[in-house]
Design a protein around this motif. Structure first.
Motif, PDB file in Angstrom:
ATOM      1  N   PHE A 148      54.724  11.158  25.145  1.00 17.83           N
ATOM      2  CA  PHE A 148      55.260  12.214  24.287  1.00 17.83           C
ATOM      3  C   PHE A 148      55.121  11.967  22.789  1.00 17.83           C
ATOM      4  N   GLN A 149      54.583  10.828  22.369  1.00 23.25           N
ATOM      5  CA  GLN A 149      54.601  10.534  20.934  1.00 23.25           C
ATOM      6  C   GLN A 149      53.811  11.539  20.100  1.00 23.25           C
ATOM      7  N   GLU A 150      52.727  12.077  20.634  1.00 23.19           N
ATOM      8  CA  GLU A 150      51.929  13.059  19.886  1.00 23.19           C
ATOM      9  C   GLU A 150      52.688  14.359  19.651  1.00 23.19           C
ATOM     10  N   GLU A 151      53.736  14.582  20.456  1.00 21.13           N
ATOM     11  CA  GLU A 151      54.546  15.788  20.306  1.00 21.13           C
ATOM     12  C   GLU A 151      55.759  15.569  19.404  1.00 21.13           C
ATOM     13  N   GLY A 152      55.924  14.341  18.878  1.00 22.57           N
ATOM     14  CA  GLY A 152      57.043  14.063  17.993  1.00 22.57           C
ATOM     15  C   GLY A 152      58.197  13.346  18.662  1.00 22.57           C
ATOM     16  N   PHE A 153      57.888  12.387  19.531  1.00 23.42           N
ATOM     17  CA  PHE A 153      58.903  11.625  20.253  1.00 23.42           C
ATOM     18  C   PHE A 153      58.680  10.134  20.029  1.00 23.42           C
ATOM     19  N   THR A 154      59.790   9.401  19.980  1.00 18.75           N
ATOM     20  CA  THR A 154      59.698   7.944  19.936  1.00 18.75           C
ATOM     21  C   THR A 154      60.884   7.318  20.656  1.00 18.75           C
ATOM     22  N   VAL A 155      60.647   6.148  21.194  1.00 15.65           N
ATOM     23  CA  VAL A 155      61.711   5.303  21.729  1.00 15.65           C
ATOM     24  C   VAL A 155      62.094   4.339  20.624  1.00 15.65           C
ATOM     25  N   LEU A 156      63.375   4.087  20.457  1.00 15.98           N
ATOM     26  CA  LEU A 156      63.872   3.113  19.493  1.00 15.98           C
ATOM     27  C   LEU A 156      64.659   2.060  20.264  1.00 15.98           C
ATOM     28  N   GLY A 157      64.139   0.844  20.307  1.00 19.00           N
ATOM     29  CA  GLY A 157      64.752  -0.230  21.079  1.00 19.00           C
ATOM     30  C   GLY A 157      65.615  -1.138  20.223  1.00 19.00           C
ATOM     31  N   PHE A 158      66.847  -1.353  20.667  1.00 11.89           N
ATOM     32  CA  PHE A 158      67.794  -2.207  19.963  1.00 11.89           C
ATOM     33  C   PHE A 158      68.266  -3.317  20.901  1.00 11.89           C
ATOM     34  N   PRO A 159      67.670  -4.506  20.794  1.00 14.05           N
ATOM     35  CA  PRO A 159      68.134  -5.622  21.611  1.00 14.05           C
ATOM     36  C   PRO A 159      69.608  -5.926  21.329  1.00 14.05           C
ATOM     37  N   SER A 160      70.312  -6.303  22.381  1.00 22.14           N
ATOM     38  CA  SER A 160      71.710  -6.706  22.235  1.00 22.14           C
ATOM     39  C   SER A 160      71.962  -7.893  23.152  1.00 22.14           C
ATOM     40  N   ASN A 161      72.711  -8.845  22.641  1.00 20.38           N
ATOM     41  CA  ASN A 161      73.071 -10.001  23.451  1.00 20.38           C
ATOM     42  C   ASN A 161      74.551  -9.978  23.846  1.00 20.38           C
ATOM     43  N   GLN A 162      75.187  -8.826  23.737  1.00 19.93           N
ATOM     44  CA  GLN A 162      76.600  -8.758  24.088  1.00 19.93           C
ATOM     45  C   GLN A 162      76.852  -9.008  25.565  1.00 19.93           C
ATOM     46  N   PHE A 163      75.822  -8.832  26.384  1.00 15.71           N
ATOM     47  CA  PHE A 163      75.957  -9.085  27.817  1.00 15.71           C
ATOM     48  C   PHE A 163      75.252 -10.385  28.204  1.00 15.71           C
ATOM     49  N   LYS A 164      74.950 -11.190  27.191  1.00 12.76           N
ATOM     50  CA  LYS A 164      74.391 -12.547  27.356  1.00 12.76           C
ATOM     51  C   LYS A 164      73.068 -12.560  28.122  1.00 12.76           C
ATOM     52  N   GLN A 165      72.194 -11.573  27.811  1.00 10.53           N
ATOM     53  CA  GLN A 165      70.912 -11.509  28.513  1.00 10.53           C
ATOM     54  C   GLN A 165      69.736 -11.280  27.567  1.00 10.53           C
ATOM     55  N   GLU A 166      69.891 -11.655  26.308  1.00 11.87           N
ATOM     56  CA  GLU A 166      68.808 -11.474  25.348  1.00 11.87           C
ATOM     57  C   GLU A 166      68.345 -12.819  24.832  1.00 11.87           C
ATOM     58  N   LEU A 167      67.074 -12.875  24.491  1.00 16.70           N
ATOM     59  CA  LEU A 167      66.510 -14.086  23.898  1.00 16.70           C
ATOM     60  C   LEU A 167      67.147 -14.319  22.538  1.00 16.70           C
ATOM     61  N   SER A 168      67.036 -15.538  22.031  1.00 18.73           N
ATOM     62  CA  SER A 168      67.800 -15.901  20.838  1.00 18.73           C
ATOM     63  C   SER A 168      67.128 -15.562  19.510  1.00 18.73           C
ATOM     64  N   ASP A 169      65.841 -15.231  19.508  1.00 14.25           N
ATOM     65  CA  ASP A 169      65.216 -14.949  18.210  1.00 14.25           C
ATOM     66  C   ASP A 169      64.270 -13.757  18.285  1.00 14.25           C
ATOM     67  N   ALA A 170      64.062 -13.137  17.144  1.00 20.01           N
ATOM     68  CA  ALA A 170      63.252 -11.920  17.046  1.00 20.01           C
ATOM     69  C   ALA A 170      61.823 -12.138  17.521  1.00 20.01           C
ATOM     70  N   GLU A 171      61.233 -13.260  17.178  1.00 19.35           N
ATOM     71  CA  GLU A 171      59.851 -13.517  17.583  1.00 19.35           C
ATOM     72  C   GLU A 171      59.741 -13.604  19.108  1.00 19.35           C
ATOM     73  N   GLY A 172      60.698 -14.264  19.733  1.00 24.28           N
ATOM     74  CA  GLY A 172      60.707 -14.363  21.189  1.00 24.28           C
ATOM     75  C   GLY A 172      60.858 -13.006  21.849  1.00 24.28           C
ATOM     76  N   ILE A 173      61.732 -12.167  21.299  1.00 21.81           N
ATOM     77  CA  ILE A 173      61.936 -10.824  21.836  1.00 21.81           C
ATOM     78  C   ILE A 173      60.646 -10.018  21.711  1.00 21.81           C
ATOM     79  N   SER A 174      60.051 -10.042  20.531  1.00 19.15           N
ATOM     80  CA  SER A 174      58.814  -9.305  20.287  1.00 19.15           C
ATOM     81  C   SER A 174      57.707  -9.758  21.224  1.00 19.15           C
ATOM     82  N   ASP A 175      57.512 -11.065  21.326  1.00 16.95           N
ATOM     83  CA  ASP A 175      56.475 -11.609  22.212  1.00 16.95           C
ATOM     84  C   ASP A 175      56.708 -11.196  23.659  1.00 16.95           C
ATOM     85  N   TYR A 176      57.951 -11.305  24.112  1.00 15.58           N
ATOM     86  CA  TYR A 176      58.291 -10.955  25.487  1.00 15.58           C
ATOM     87  C   TYR A 176      57.957  -9.485  25.767  1.00 15.58           C
TER      88      TYR A 176
END
Length: 159
Positions: free
Chosen positions: A52-80
């Motif tokens: 849908f991006q050509e029609e004007g849509f985007t997903v916006l991802g916000f990592p959260s570690n409040q449930f203790k399931q996120e990697l500890s650094d931005a580079e690791g999250i991006s790479d993953y």
């Protein structure tokens, strides 16, 4: 009354990003977590973004570690996300989604959506569909697969 485009957030790369960059678009805002059992939803989110991006849509991802399931650094999250799911949609720095320290975007999203799912975010991959006007159309629980949202995205894009 504020809208999504009134907020800023730090991108995974470290720069401040004005969400006004997405004015007039339909967005799906998602709290993500790389080590969550629902992480395969990244693939479906990327599919929606591409579809849908050509029609004007985007997903916006916000990592959260409040449930203790996120990697500890931005580079690791991006790479993953890129290595495992080919994510090209915008990803932001890790945020809190609940409580007094919740990022203002999530305070606003929870307040705007309210409804049957309640105000607090219960788990990773809670999704908020935001219309072209910058206001929440619908909130989806973590178990809602991205493909199930495609009809609602198409309808929002048609408005």
């Amino acid at each position: 009354m504020p809208s999504l485009t009134d907020f800023t957030a730090t991108a995974l790369t470290g720069e401040e990003r004005h969400l006004s960059d997405f004015a007039g678009q339909v967005s799906l805002v998602v709290n993500t977590a790389s080590k969550c059992g629902l992480a395969p939803q990244f693939e479906g989110l990327e599919t929606l973004h591409q579809q849908f991006q050509e029609e004007g849509f985007t997903v916006l991802g916000f990592p959260s570690n409040q449930f203790k399931q996120e990697l500890s650094d931005a580079e690791g999250i991006s790479d993953y996300c890129q290595k495992n799911y080919g994510v090209t949609f915008p990803m932001f720095a890790t945020v809190d989604v609940n409580g007094k320290g919740a990022h203002p975007i999530f305070q606003w999203l929870r307040s705007e959506a309210g409804g049957a799912l309640g105000s607090s975010i219960k788990w990773n991959f809670t999704k908020f569909l935001v219309g072209r006007d910058g206001h929440v159309i619908k909130r989806y629980g973590p178990q809602t697969e991205p493909a199930e949202i495609a009809k609602d995205i198409a309808a929002a894009l048609a408005d």
